[in-house]
Design a protein around this motif. Structure first.
Motif, PDB file in Angstrom:
ATOM      1  N   ALA A   1       0.789  -7.268 -13.989  1.00 30.44           N
ATOM      2  CA  ALA A   1       0.734  -8.718 -13.794  1.00 30.44           C
ATOM      3  C   ALA A   1       2.048  -9.286 -13.277  1.00 30.44           C
ATOM      4  O   ALA A   1       2.072 -10.371 -12.688  1.00 30.44           O
ATOM      5  CB  ALA A   1       0.340  -9.409 -15.104  1.00 30.44           C
ATOM      6  N   TYR A   2       3.164  -8.567 -13.485  1.00 28.00           N
ATOM      7  CA  TYR A   2       4.445  -9.071 -12.986  1.00 28.00           C
ATOM      8  C   TYR A   2       4.471  -9.132 -11.459  1.00 28.00           C
ATOM      9  O   TYR A   2       5.333  -9.793 -10.877  1.00 28.00           O
ATOM     10  CB  TYR A   2       5.596  -8.196 -13.499  1.00 28.00           C
TER      11      TYR A   2
ATOM     12  N   GLY B   1       1.728  -4.690   2.966  1.00 28.75           N
ATOM     13  CA  GLY B   1       2.762  -3.797   2.448  1.00 28.75           C
ATOM     14  C   GLY B   1       2.363  -3.133   1.141  1.00 28.75           C
ATOM     15  O   GLY B   1       2.711  -1.975   0.888  1.00 28.75           O
ATOM     16  N   VAL B   2       1.616  -3.850   0.299  1.00 29.19           N
ATOM     17  CA  VAL B   2       1.122  -3.260  -0.947  1.00 29.19           C
ATOM     18  C   VAL B   2       0.189  -2.094  -0.646  1.00 29.19           C
ATOM     19  O   VAL B   2       0.256  -1.034  -1.288  1.00 29.19           O
ATOM     20  CB  VAL B   2       0.408  -4.328  -1.800  1.00 29.19           C
TER      21      VAL B   2
ATOM     22  N   MET C   1       9.121  -4.585   3.862  1.00 30.27           N
ATOM     23  CA  MET C   1       9.881  -4.767   2.634  1.00 30.27           C
ATOM     24  C   MET C   1       9.071  -4.381   1.400  1.00 30.27           C
ATOM     25  O   MET C   1       9.603  -3.752   0.469  1.00 30.27           O
ATOM     26  CB  MET C   1      10.319  -6.228   2.516  1.00 30.27           C
ATOM     27  N   THR C   2       7.806  -4.732   1.370  1.00 31.57           N
ATOM     28  CA  THR C   2       6.997  -4.497   0.169  1.00 31.57           C
ATOM     29  C   THR C   2       6.830  -3.019  -0.164  1.00 31.57           C
ATOM     30  O   THR C   2       6.928  -2.642  -1.340  1.00 31.57           O
ATOM     31  CB  THR C   2       5.626  -5.175   0.315  1.00 31.57           C
TER      32      THR C   2
ATOM     33  N   SER D   1      -7.023   2.277  -9.427  1.00 32.77           N
ATOM     34  CA  SER D   1      -7.197   1.020 -10.157  1.00 32.77           C
ATOM     35  C   SER D   1      -5.868   0.255 -10.236  1.00 32.77           C
ATOM     36  O   SER D   1      -5.850  -0.979 -10.122  1.00 32.77           O
ATOM     37  CB  SER D   1      -7.722   1.297 -11.564  1.00 32.77           C
ATOM     38  N   THR D   2      -4.769   0.974 -10.417  1.00 31.46           N
ATOM     39  CA  THR D   2      -3.459   0.328 -10.470  1.00 31.46           C
ATOM     40  C   THR D   2      -3.131  -0.357  -9.149  1.00 31.46           C
ATOM     41  O   THR D   2      -2.650  -1.493  -9.116  1.00 31.46           O
ATOM     42  CB  THR D   2      -2.371   1.358 -10.806  1.00 31.46           C
ATOM     43  N   ILE D   3      -3.406   0.348  -8.054  1.00 36.17           N
ATOM     44  CA  ILE D   3      -3.148  -0.236  -6.733  1.00 36.17           C
ATOM     45  C   ILE D   3      -4.065  -1.428  -6.495  1.00 36.17           C
ATOM     46  O   ILE D   3      -3.666  -2.444  -5.910  1.00 36.17           O
ATOM     47  CB  ILE D   3      -3.337   0.836  -5.649  1.00 36.17           C
ATOM     48  N   GLY D   4      -5.306  -1.324  -6.974  1.00 30.72           N
ATOM     49  CA  GLY D   4      -6.237  -2.450  -6.839  1.00 30.72           C
ATOM     50  C   GLY D   4      -5.753  -3.670  -7.593  1.00 30.72           C
ATOM     51  O   GLY D   4      -5.782  -4.795  -7.063  1.00 30.72           O
ATOM     52  N   TYR D   5      -5.310  -3.472  -8.842  1.00 28.23           N
ATOM     53  CA  TYR D   5      -4.772  -4.594  -9.614  1.00 28.23           C
ATOM     54  C   TYR D   5      -3.544  -5.176  -8.939  1.00 28.23           C
ATOM     55  O   TYR D   5      -3.345  -6.401  -8.921  1.00 28.23           O
ATOM     56  CB  TYR D   5      -4.412  -4.133 -11.026  1.00 28.23           C
ATOM     57  N   ARG D   6      -2.702  -4.308  -8.418  1.00 28.83           N
ATOM     58  CA  ARG D   6      -1.489  -4.783  -7.753  1.00 28.83           C
ATOM     59  C   ARG D   6      -1.842  -5.648  -6.541  1.00 28.83           C
ATOM     60  O   ARG D   6      -1.195  -6.670  -6.295  1.00 28.83           O
ATOM     61  CB  ARG D   6      -0.630  -3.591  -7.329  1.00 28.83           C
TER      62      ARG D   6
END
Length: 243
Positions: A123-124, A154-155, A197-198, A214-219
């Protein structure tokens, strides 16, 4: 309390950063790494030691490069500290002196509140997206939109690099290329700059770990939310100036 501390420190840095171009760059980095540190949890102090090693190594390389480079001509018209102080203090009597803080702090506060109430590991990234998108210079809606699109792209690029699990030498090569492209793109194309940059931030945060899809999806979801929050102050101020 941690979220409140981040907002208060970011507010102070946003105001102080108007003193000079150097302080603007330094405080922008401070706010970015401050938010990143909130995502490290108890490992923040451990990571800080390695960051210190990296800073020391970068300083040594910079000194070595300066020793072998030709001395440049002295810059003319460099303002004194007294002139910088008077200019900065005078800007605080006008809205423009507070514009960056007005855009950043409310958006960052909203992002931190969402991050606190939404119990989710990444969430950060909502607050981090706000810090990346809201900039001191280039506050137009077009550039904010370009930064949003570039940050989301970039994510995805950074997530693909992490899922690939490259060897150490490949990570160094990728980071070198991305870092070399940043100054070239910063003043030319904001979307491309954010896209470059990201992934650097993603590689920095996930180095040594292999997050799942799932982590990348949440990000990505967090980044989109942060970008939408970051654009709102630009829209409000745009209405103010148009009116």
């Amino acid at each position: 309390m941690g979220a409140v501390g981040v907002v208060v420190l970011a507010a102070g840095a946003a105001v102080v950063g108007g003193f000079s171009r150097w302080t603007a760059d330094a405080t922008a980095r401070f706010i970015t790494f401050l938010v990143m540190a909130t995502g490290l949890g108890g490992a923040a102090w451990e990571v800080a030691r390695w960051f210190a090693v990296g800073v020391a190594w970068a300083i040594l390389l910079g000194l070595a490069a300066a020793a072998f480079s030709a001395p440049g001509a002295p810059a003319g018209g460099v303002p004194t500290y007294g002139q910088l102080w008077r200019r900065w203090w005078g800007s605080l009597h006008r809205f423009e002196g507070w514009r960056y803080a007005v855009c950043l702090v409310p958006a960052l506060a909203v992002a931190e509140v969402i991050g606190v109430w939404w119990h989710q590991e990444k969430a950060y990234w909502i607050a981090l997206a706000v810090v990346i998108v809201v900039r001191r210079r280039g506050g137009s809606l077009l550039r904010a939109t370009q930064r949003c699109l570039g940050t989301c792209a970039g994510v995805l690029v950074g997530g693909a690099l992490v899922l690939w699990v490259p060897p150490s030498w490949a990570i160094v090569a990728v980071v070198s290329v991305l870092a070399g492209l940043r100054p070239l793109l910063k003043e030319r194309n904001y979307a491309a700059y954010a896209t470059v940059m990201t992934p650097l931030v993603v590689l920095l945060m996930d180095l040594g770990r292999t997050p799942g899809l799932s982590t990348i999806g949440y990000r990505l979801i967090d980044t989109v939310i942060g970008c939408l929050i970051a654009i709102l102050p630009t829209l409000v101020l745009r209405r103010r100036y148009v009116a």
